[in-house]
Design a protein around this motif. Structure first.
Motif, PDB file in Angstrom:
ATOM      1  N   GLN A   9      19.271  36.136  63.769  1.00 43.08           N
ATOM      2  CA  GLN A   9      18.280  35.467  62.922  1.00 43.08           C
ATOM      3  C   GLN A   9      18.962  34.462  61.998  1.00 43.08           C
ATOM      4  O   GLN A   9      18.538  33.310  61.868  1.00 43.08           O
ATOM      5  CB  GLN A   9      17.542  36.517  62.088  1.00 43.08           C
ATOM      6  CG  GLN A   9      16.626  35.946  61.011  1.00 43.08           C
ATOM      7  CD  GLN A   9      15.273  35.568  61.559  1.00 43.08           C
ATOM      8  OE1 GLN A   9      14.560  36.402  62.072  1.00 43.08           O
ATOM      9  NE2 GLN A   9      14.916  34.308  61.441  1.00 43.08           N
ATOM     10  N   PHE A  10      20.046  34.893  61.364  1.00 43.38           N
ATOM     11  CA  PHE A  10      20.765  34.027  60.438  1.00 43.38           C
ATOM     12  C   PHE A  10      21.351  32.821  61.163  1.00 43.38           C
ATOM     13  O   PHE A  10      21.273  31.690  60.674  1.00 43.38           O
ATOM     14  CB  PHE A  10      21.875  34.835  59.764  1.00 43.38           C
ATOM     15  CG  PHE A  10      22.611  34.088  58.693  1.00 43.38           C
ATOM     16  CD1 PHE A  10      22.056  33.934  57.438  1.00 43.38           C
ATOM     17  CD2 PHE A  10      23.864  33.546  58.939  1.00 43.38           C
ATOM     18  CE1 PHE A  10      22.735  33.248  56.447  1.00 43.38           C
ATOM     19  CE2 PHE A  10      24.549  32.858  57.957  1.00 43.38           C
ATOM     20  CZ  PHE A  10      23.980  32.716  56.700  1.00 43.38           C
ATOM     21  N   MET A  11      21.918  33.041  62.341  1.00 43.31           N
ATOM     22  CA  MET A  11      22.533  31.946  63.101  1.00 43.31           C
ATOM     23  C   MET A  11      21.496  30.899  63.489  1.00 43.31           C
ATOM     24  O   MET A  11      21.736  29.688  63.380  1.00 43.31           O
ATOM     25  CB  MET A  11      23.216  32.512  64.343  1.00 43.31           C
ATOM     26  CG  MET A  11      23.907  31.482  65.212  1.00 43.31           C
ATOM     27  SD  MET A  11      24.815  32.212  66.600  1.00 43.31           S
ATOM     28  CE  MET A  11      23.459  32.922  67.549  1.00 43.31           C
ATOM     29  N   ALA A  12      20.320  31.357  63.932  1.00 44.60           N
ATOM     30  CA  ALA A  12      19.286  30.416  64.353  1.00 44.60           C
ATOM     31  C   ALA A  12      18.747  29.616  63.171  1.00 44.60           C
ATOM     32  O   ALA A  12      18.504  28.406  63.286  1.00 44.60           O
ATOM     33  CB  ALA A  12      18.150  31.169  65.044  1.00 44.60           C
ATOM     34  N   LEU A  13      18.550  30.282  62.032  1.00 42.21           N
ATOM     35  CA  LEU A  13      18.071  29.564  60.850  1.00 42.21           C
ATOM     36  C   LEU A  13      19.126  28.607  60.318  1.00 42.21           C
ATOM     37  O   LEU A  13      18.817  27.516  59.838  1.00 42.21           O
ATOM     38  CB  LEU A  13      17.673  30.563  59.766  1.00 42.21           C
ATOM     39  CG  LEU A  13      16.373  31.317  60.025  1.00 42.21           C
ATOM     40  CD1 LEU A  13      16.208  32.445  59.035  1.00 42.21           C
ATOM     41  CD2 LEU A  13      15.191  30.365  59.948  1.00 42.21           C
ATOM     42  N   LEU A  14      20.381  29.032  60.379  1.00 41.23           N
ATOM     43  CA  LEU A  14      21.474  28.179  59.950  1.00 41.23           C
ATOM     44  C   LEU A  14      21.441  26.850  60.696  1.00 41.23           C
ATOM     45  O   LEU A  14      21.691  25.786  60.122  1.00 41.23           O
ATOM     46  CB  LEU A  14      22.792  28.904  60.219  1.00 41.23           C
ATOM     47  CG  LEU A  14      24.028  28.475  59.435  1.00 41.23           C
ATOM     48  CD1 LEU A  14      23.917  28.946  57.995  1.00 41.23           C
ATOM     49  CD2 LEU A  14      25.276  29.095  60.068  1.00 41.23           C
ATOM     50  N   ASP A  15      21.087  26.926  61.982  1.00 42.04           N
ATOM     51  CA  ASP A  15      21.116  25.736  62.818  1.00 42.04           C
ATOM     52  C   ASP A  15      20.032  24.739  62.450  1.00 42.04           C
ATOM     53  O   ASP A  15      20.133  23.554  62.781  1.00 42.04           O
ATOM     54  CB  ASP A  15      20.971  26.141  64.289  1.00 42.04           C
ATOM     55  CG  ASP A  15      21.832  25.295  65.195  1.00 42.04           C
ATOM     56  OD1 ASP A  15      23.060  25.391  65.086  1.00 42.04           O
ATOM     57  OD2 ASP A  15      21.281  24.528  65.985  1.00 42.04           O
ATOM     58  N   VAL A  16      18.981  25.209  61.785  1.00 41.49           N
ATOM     59  CA  VAL A  16      17.937  24.285  61.343  1.00 41.49           C
ATOM     60  C   VAL A  16      18.485  23.332  60.292  1.00 41.49           C
ATOM     61  O   VAL A  16      18.188  22.135  60.281  1.00 41.49           O
ATOM     62  CB  VAL A  16      16.730  25.065  60.784  1.00 41.49           C
ATOM     63  CG1 VAL A  16      15.676  24.108  60.238  1.00 41.49           C
ATOM     64  CG2 VAL A  16      16.125  25.959  61.853  1.00 41.49           C
ATOM     65  N   PHE A  17      19.331  23.853  59.389  1.00 45.73           N
ATOM     66  CA  PHE A  17      19.764  23.087  58.229  1.00 45.73           C
ATOM     67  C   PHE A  17      21.184  22.539  58.340  1.00 45.73           C
ATOM     68  O   PHE A  17      21.536  21.578  57.664  1.00 45.73           O
ATOM     69  CB  PHE A  17      19.668  23.965  56.972  1.00 45.73           C
ATOM     70  CG  PHE A  17      18.251  24.327  56.616  1.00 45.73           C
ATOM     71  CD1 PHE A  17      17.483  23.499  55.820  1.00 45.73           C
ATOM     72  CD2 PHE A  17      17.685  25.485  57.105  1.00 45.73           C
ATOM     73  CE1 PHE A  17      16.183  23.824  55.512  1.00 45.73           C
ATOM     74  CE2 PHE A  17      16.369  25.827  56.800  1.00 45.73           C
ATOM     75  CZ  PHE A  17      15.618  24.984  55.997  1.00 45.73           C
ATOM     76  N   ILE A  18      22.001  23.163  59.186  1.00 46.56           N
ATOM     77  CA  ILE A  18      23.392  22.753  59.258  1.00 46.56           C
ATOM     78  C   ILE A  18      23.519  21.324  59.784  1.00 46.56           C
ATOM     79  O   ILE A  18      24.448  20.588  59.430  1.00 46.56           O
ATOM     80  CB  ILE A  18      24.187  23.741  60.143  1.00 46.56           C
ATOM     81  CG1 ILE A  18      25.681  23.615  59.910  1.00 46.56           C
ATOM     82  CG2 ILE A  18      23.847  23.559  61.614  1.00 46.56           C
ATOM     83  CD1 ILE A  18      26.487  24.704  60.608  1.00 46.56           C
ATOM     84  N   VAL A  19      22.558  20.910  60.606  1.00 49.75           N
ATOM     85  CA  VAL A  19      22.614  19.572  61.199  1.00 49.75           C
ATOM     86  C   VAL A  19      22.251  18.496  60.176  1.00 49.75           C
ATOM     87  O   VAL A  19      22.661  17.344  60.311  1.00 49.75           O
ATOM     88  CB  VAL A  19      21.687  19.502  62.430  1.00 49.75           C
ATOM     89  CG1 VAL A  19      21.744  18.139  63.094  1.00 49.75           C
ATOM     90  CG2 VAL A  19      22.084  20.561  63.436  1.00 49.75           C
ATOM     91  N   ASN A  20      21.494  18.862  59.135  1.00 52.35           N
ATOM     92  CA  ASN A  20      21.140  17.863  58.117  1.00 52.35           C
ATOM     93  C   ASN A  20      22.374  17.226  57.511  1.00 52.35           C
ATOM     94  O   ASN A  20      22.449  16.009  57.311  1.00 52.35           O
ATOM     95  CB  ASN A  20      20.305  18.517  57.008  1.00 52.35           C
ATOM     96  CG  ASN A  20      18.914  18.888  57.480  1.00 52.35           C
ATOM     97  OD1 ASN A  20      18.435  18.384  58.486  1.00 52.35           O
ATOM     98  ND2 ASN A  20      18.273  19.794  56.769  1.00 52.35           N
ATOM     99  N   VAL A  21      23.356  18.064  57.180  1.00 50.04           N
ATOM    100  CA  VAL A  21      24.575  17.557  56.559  1.00 50.04           C
ATOM    101  C   VAL A  21      25.412  16.771  57.563  1.00 50.04           C
ATOM    102  O   VAL A  21      26.087  15.803  57.204  1.00 50.04           O
ATOM    103  CB  VAL A  21      25.387  18.734  55.969  1.00 50.04           C
ATOM    104  CG1 VAL A  21      26.685  18.243  55.358  1.00 50.04           C
ATOM    105  CG2 VAL A  21      24.557  19.473  54.926  1.00 50.04           C
ATOM    106  N   ALA A  22      25.369  17.174  58.831  1.00 50.32           N
ATOM    107  CA  ALA A  22      26.175  16.504  59.857  1.00 50.32           C
ATOM    108  C   ALA A  22      25.524  15.237  60.390  1.00 50.32           C
ATOM    109  O   ALA A  22      26.180  14.455  61.088  1.00 50.32           O
ATOM    110  CB  ALA A  22      26.428  17.468  61.018  1.00 50.32           C
TER     111      ALA A  22
END
Length: 455
Positions: A9-22
């Motif tokens: 769950q944490f990994m999938a949610l992380l992927d929603v926002f991690i790309v914003n910075v990248a």
């Protein structure tokens, strides 16, 4: 088991926002257009939102363990493909596949919790779930900043996707060992998927999410408003069809009795409100820190660490607070969020970085969001029967995702519209407008519970 499903769950949610910075680095290295980079960011969210309820029902039909592992495998493979993508088109396609994998996997998390925990153990498990759900947003900002700034082996943005691969493989191996076997379907139970309902729902969510994601960049042309209006029409058609199917004894995507569970509607409104505030806050503050103040991806990401840490701490401990406080936690959480939003806007109003004063108010924001979100979610799901777990999981997961999309679209539009001149001071003025709107939304969330209690 709980650790395995919550890690995914944490990994999938992380992927929603991690790309914003990248995103700025991806755009530079792939020479992507503005629309292209938006679809890289948004393709995941659109596929995720459209397929969530379908993923929940597939878990109910084919088995929650099976669909969790299938979704995790698809997500992991798509993450590897994203990290190896050679162009913008490939990356967009693989991001959509990532979103589809998440939509198959994430609804099973709540269903597995609902079916395998009872009593106080279920309450604790739901509290951990709620803490993971919203800390993933802020943690994504932090992780994105760390990975992009590290530029591991000269790979630039690619580690934000490749980091999922070893984690996903480990979770697949562990999940196959620790997740309980799916029970056999009882005789006479419906084994078909409601395809007309699925198409109506997919059209509804697509018509809502696509203009929300792309409207700001396109300056809200006519098609975005027509699409939003069309989503309301398809929603009405979906509701009418599902009600008719239930009366005929069929198996609708969302069982009508789930919508009649005491408190589920109020909880959905509260969850949508707090997720909209959370996503809008993260999005607009990131724009201000990186765009106007010139902070690096790492520094901007680390700014949100206090919010994530306090959210997780409060989300895991609120159940131990005095019983007399429990009924007031959600309204007080919304009110604290409103005060914190105004405080963030005030601290940054002069165009500076806020100094040390910024961090206490970011902690207050994390506490307010946790109190508004965690008890609302836990209270709504605590009384859901195991046979309704899939429908309730899909419904609340979809509400969560739509709340985030609406928050980014609404508060992002307000921020961009409020910038009247270049420079940090103009950005700070726009951020203050967003802070007022965030506070108003939080106060509205608090009022939902007060009106219900007065009745």
């Amino acid at each position: 088991m709980l650790a395995v499903v919550l890690a995914a769950q944490f990994m999938a949610l992380l992927d929603v926002f991690i790309v914003n910075v990248a995103a700025p680095t991806i755009r530079l290295e792939l020479a992507a257009s503005g629309a292209g980079i938006q679809l890289v960011v948004a393709g995941y969210a659109i596929a995720y939102a459209v397929l969530l309820i379908t993923g929940a029902r597939l878990g109910d039909l084919a088995g929650h363990r099976r669909m969790y592992l299938v979704g995790l495998a698809l997500f992991t493979a798509a993450s590897l493909a994203c990290g190896l993508a050679a162009g913008t088109g490939q990356l967009i396609a693989f991001r959509i596949a990532q979103g589809a994998g998440s939509a198959l996997m994430i609804p099973q998390v709540l269903s597995l919790i609902q079916r395998n925990f009872t009593g106080e153990a279920r309450v604790r498990a739901l509290g951990a779930y709620a803490a993971v759900l919203a800390t993933g947003a802020a943690a994504g900002q932090v992780a994105g900043g760390l990975l992009v700034s590290a530029d591991l082996f000269g790979t630039g943005w690619r580690p934000v996707f490749l980091v999922n691969v070893p984690i996903g493989l480990a979770l697949l191996l562990l999940g196959a060992k620790v997740l309980p076997r799916d029970a056999r379907t009882a005789p006479g139970r419906a084994r078909s998927l409601d395809l007309p309902g699925l198409l109506l729902l997919a059209a509804t969510v697509s018509l809502l999410t696509v203009p929300l994601v792309l409207g700001q960049e396109a300056d809200w042309p006519l098609w975005t408003w027509l699409s939003l209006g069309g989503s309301a029409l398809f929603l009405a058609a979906f509701g009418a069809y599902e009600a008719r199917l239930a009366r005929r004894g069929g198996a609708p995507l969302i069982a009508p009795r789930v919508l009649r569970i005491p408190g589920i509607g109020r909880a959905a409104l509260r969850i949508a409100a707090v997720m909209a505030v959370n996503a809008g806050f993260l999005f607009t503050l990131t724009l201000h820190l990186q765009g106007a103040l010139g902070h690096s991806a790492l520094r901007a990401g680390l700014t949100f660490a206090p919010t994530a840490a306090v959210f997780g701490l409060v989300g895991l401990t609120w159940r131990r607070w005095p019983a007399a406080w429990q009924r007031f936690l959600v309204p007080c959480g919304f009110l604290l969020t409103a005060v914190a939003a105004l405080a963030v806007g005030g601290v940054l109003a002069d165009g500076g970085d806020g100094g040390r004063e910024l961090y206490p108010v970011l902690c207050a924001m994390g506490a307010g969001l946790a109190l508004a979100f965690s008890p609302a979610l836990t209270g709504a799901l605590a009384t859901v029967r195991p046979e309704d777990a899939a429908d309730a999981s899909g419904l609340l997961a979809t509400v969560t995702q739509l709340g985030q999309l609406i928050g980014v679209a609404a508060f992002g539009s307000l921020y961009f519209g409020g910038i009247t001149a270049p420079g940090a001071r103009a950005s700070a003025d726009a951020l203050w407008l967003c802070a007022v709107a965030l506070a108003a939304t939080a106060i509205t969330g608090a009022a939902t519970g007060l009106v219900r209690r007065r009745r």
